[in-house]
Design a protein around this motif. Structure first.
Motif, PDB file in Angstrom:
ATOM      1  N   PHE A 148       0.830  -1.201   0.000  1.00  0.00           N
ATOM      2  CA  PHE A 148       0.000   0.000   0.000  1.00  0.00           C
ATOM      3  C   PHE A 148       0.866   1.253   0.000  1.00  0.00           C
ATOM      4  CE2 PHE A 148      -2.706  -3.236   1.970  1.00  0.00           C
ATOM      5  CZ  PHE A 148      -3.878  -3.067   1.249  1.00  0.00           C
ATOM      6  N   TYR A 152      -2.259   4.308   3.574  1.00  0.00           N
ATOM      7  CA  TYR A 152      -3.406   3.598   3.028  1.00  0.00           C
ATOM      8  C   TYR A 152      -3.368   2.134   3.463  1.00  0.00           C
ATOM      9  CZ  TYR A 152      -4.355   7.609   0.039  1.00  0.00           C
ATOM     10  OH  TYR A 152      -4.666   8.857  -0.409  1.00  0.00           O
ATOM     11  N   SER A 154      -6.215  -1.672   3.953  1.00  0.00           N
ATOM     12  CA  SER A 154      -7.505  -2.325   3.744  1.00  0.00           C
ATOM     13  C   SER A 154      -7.949  -2.982   5.039  1.00  0.00           C
ATOM     14  CB  SER A 154      -7.420  -3.368   2.633  1.00  0.00           C
ATOM     15  OG  SER A 154      -8.646  -4.063   2.505  1.00  0.00           O
ATOM     16  N   GLU A 156     -10.786  -4.928   5.342  1.00  0.00           N
ATOM     17  CA  GLU A 156     -11.301  -6.268   5.056  1.00  0.00           C
ATOM     18  C   GLU A 156     -10.267  -7.164   4.401  1.00  0.00           C
ATOM     19  OE1 GLU A 156     -14.738  -5.665   2.668  1.00  0.00           O
ATOM     20  OE2 GLU A 156     -15.980  -4.936   4.333  1.00  0.00           O
ATOM     21  N   SER A 193      -9.460   1.328  -4.305  1.00  0.00           N
ATOM     22  CA  SER A 193     -10.057  -0.008  -4.294  1.00  0.00           C
ATOM     23  C   SER A 193     -10.000  -0.615  -5.694  1.00  0.00           C
ATOM     24  CB  SER A 193     -11.506   0.070  -3.812  1.00  0.00           C
ATOM     25  OG  SER A 193     -11.579   0.575  -2.496  1.00  0.00           O
ATOM     26  N   LEU A 220     -10.636  -5.653  -3.364  1.00  0.00           N
ATOM     27  CA  LEU A 220      -9.742  -5.106  -2.353  1.00  0.00           C
ATOM     28  C   LEU A 220     -10.218  -3.692  -2.058  1.00  0.00           C
ATOM     29  CD1 LEU A 220      -7.146  -5.323  -0.628  1.00  0.00           C
ATOM     30  CD2 LEU A 220      -5.906  -4.369  -2.591  1.00  0.00           C
ATOM     31  N   SER A 221     -10.871  -3.517  -0.897  1.00  0.00           N
ATOM     32  CA  SER A 221     -11.392  -2.218  -0.497  1.00  0.00           C
ATOM     33  C   SER A 221     -10.299  -1.437   0.224  1.00  0.00           C
ATOM     34  CB  SER A 221     -12.608  -2.405   0.417  1.00  0.00           C
ATOM     35  OG  SER A 221     -13.139  -1.159   0.800  1.00  0.00           O
ATOM     36  N   VAL A 222      -9.926  -0.293  -0.316  1.00  0.00           N
ATOM     37  CA  VAL A 222      -8.798   0.489   0.194  1.00  0.00           C
ATOM     38  C   VAL A 222      -9.304   1.775   0.839  1.00  0.00           C
ATOM     39  CG1 VAL A 222      -6.646   1.652  -0.426  1.00  0.00           C
ATOM     40  CG2 VAL A 222      -7.283  -0.488  -1.558  1.00  0.00           C
ATOM     41  N   ASP A 223      -8.758   2.093   2.038  1.00  0.00           N
ATOM     42  CA  ASP A 223      -9.125   3.308   2.766  1.00  0.00           C
ATOM     43  C   ASP A 223      -7.872   4.067   3.172  1.00  0.00           C
ATOM     44  OD1 ASP A 223     -12.010   3.053   2.949  1.00  0.00           O
ATOM     45  OD2 ASP A 223     -11.650   1.368   4.295  1.00  0.00           O
ATOM     46  N   ASN A 259      -9.295   3.415   9.854  1.00  0.00           N
ATOM     47  CA  ASN A 259      -9.671   4.212   8.687  1.00  0.00           C
ATOM     48  C   ASN A 259     -10.398   5.476   9.140  1.00  0.00           C
ATOM     49  OD1 ASN A 259     -11.729   2.518   9.540  1.00  0.00           O
ATOM     50  ND2 ASN A 259     -12.698   2.433   7.540  1.00  0.00           N
TER      51      ASN A 259
END
Length: 314
Positions: A148, A152, A154, A156, A193, A220-223, A259
């Protein structure tokens, strides 16, 4: 000016060649219309295999056919790819063996040789090794690597859907399989994401086993993440009944990443940090605190102190 004698010779040559070509064409057509013996090698196709069956092997995938046909039909036949279909739902069975016997009177070739007189098939019988189709559910193991961008992450993590799939094939093959893998994929310096599909496979070739479905979706959910901390009181457990225990310090800072959307939700009461007196060693005056409870939306949890001092008073 052209010589009249030369023009006459050229004209006579053209007439002679034209007559010769016409005679040759008529001769070929006459020969093509005559019947003669032929021998062709025909590839076999296998059709109508039952859903609960699997074809492991056939004794041959082609047959040599001999017969009689007109030269014209045979000439046309040679210019087209012909196949002989065998209906697997109509096979004969004997002593547990499935087989198909060619019949020179009933079986016919396709295409221009449909009406030909067949004299023999070589071989005259095709044997089949059929097995029952079984099903088995196995987990999908994703093969991935992620790095990442700074700040940043993820919550999940990398997910595949479905995470289990169905295999179909012979029991002997299915018994050796415990999982399937996705094709390898990697991500670098991720800030956003991502989602797509991945092909499934085995580590080794297993041609008799079918994967259903043969692809899975991944996400892939990215925050954006930030660091936070809260002060949490230490809870003492397994203190001996005949003593009073004290620890120093009484509170400890829990440091974590969260996040941004969940940052305001984090509270001290969401965490439980314990000191377990079952871990006391006779020559030590310190214990290691452990995080027993934490919100599901925080990660990378660590404590500000790796050990705390304790005192037992009788």
């Amino acid at each position: 000016m052209a010589n009249p004698k030369n023009r006459g010779k050229n004209s006579n040559l053209r007439v002679f060649l034209t007559i010769l070509l016409v005679v040759a064409a008529i001769s070929v057509m006459i020969k093509l219309n005559r019947n003669f013996n032929f021998s062709v090698t025909v590839p076999l196709t296998f059709e109508n295999l039952g859903d609960d069956q699997i074809l492991k092997s056939a004794s041959t995938n082609q047959v040599k056919v001999k017969g009689k046909a007109s030269g014209y039909d045979y000439f046309k036949y040679r210019f087209f790819s012909q196949k002989f279909p065998i209906d697997l739902s109509q096979l004969q069975q004997k002593n547990g063996k499935a087989y198909y016997v060619f019949n020179a009177e009933e079986d016919a070739l396709e295409g221009s040789l449909t009406g030909s007189d067949i004299t023999s098939f070589q071989p005259d019988t095709v044997f089949f090794d059929l097995d029952k189709n079984f099903e088995k559910r196995v987990p999908v193991i994703p093969e991935y690597a992620i790095s990442f961008a700074a700040g940043y992450g993820s919550l999940e993590g990398f997910k595949v859907d479905p995470d289990t799939i169905t295999l179909r094939g012979p029991q002997s093959e299915l018994d050796t399989i415990t999982r399937v893998y996705t094709e390898a994929i990697s991500f670098e310096n991720v800030r956003n994401s991502v989602s797509d599909s991945l092909q499934l496979s085995f580590n080794a070739a297993i041609p008799m086993v079918e994967i259903r479905p043969d692809k899975v979706l991944y996400s892939l959910s990215v925050d954006k993440f930030t660091e936070g901390s809260v002060s949490v009181p230490l809870q003492l457990i397994n203190v001996p009944s005949n003593v009073t225990a004290k620890v120093f310090p009484k509170r400890i800072n829990v440091i974590f990443n969260v996040n941004l959307s969940n940052y305001e939700l984090v509270k001290s009461s969401d965490f439980k940090v314990v000191v377990d007196f079952d871990q006391v060693e006779s020559l030590s005056t310190s214990l290691t605190p452990e995080v027993k409870e934490a919100p599901s939306y925080v990660r990378d949890i660590r404590l500000s102190e790796s050990t705390v001092q304790y005192l037992l008073v009788k």
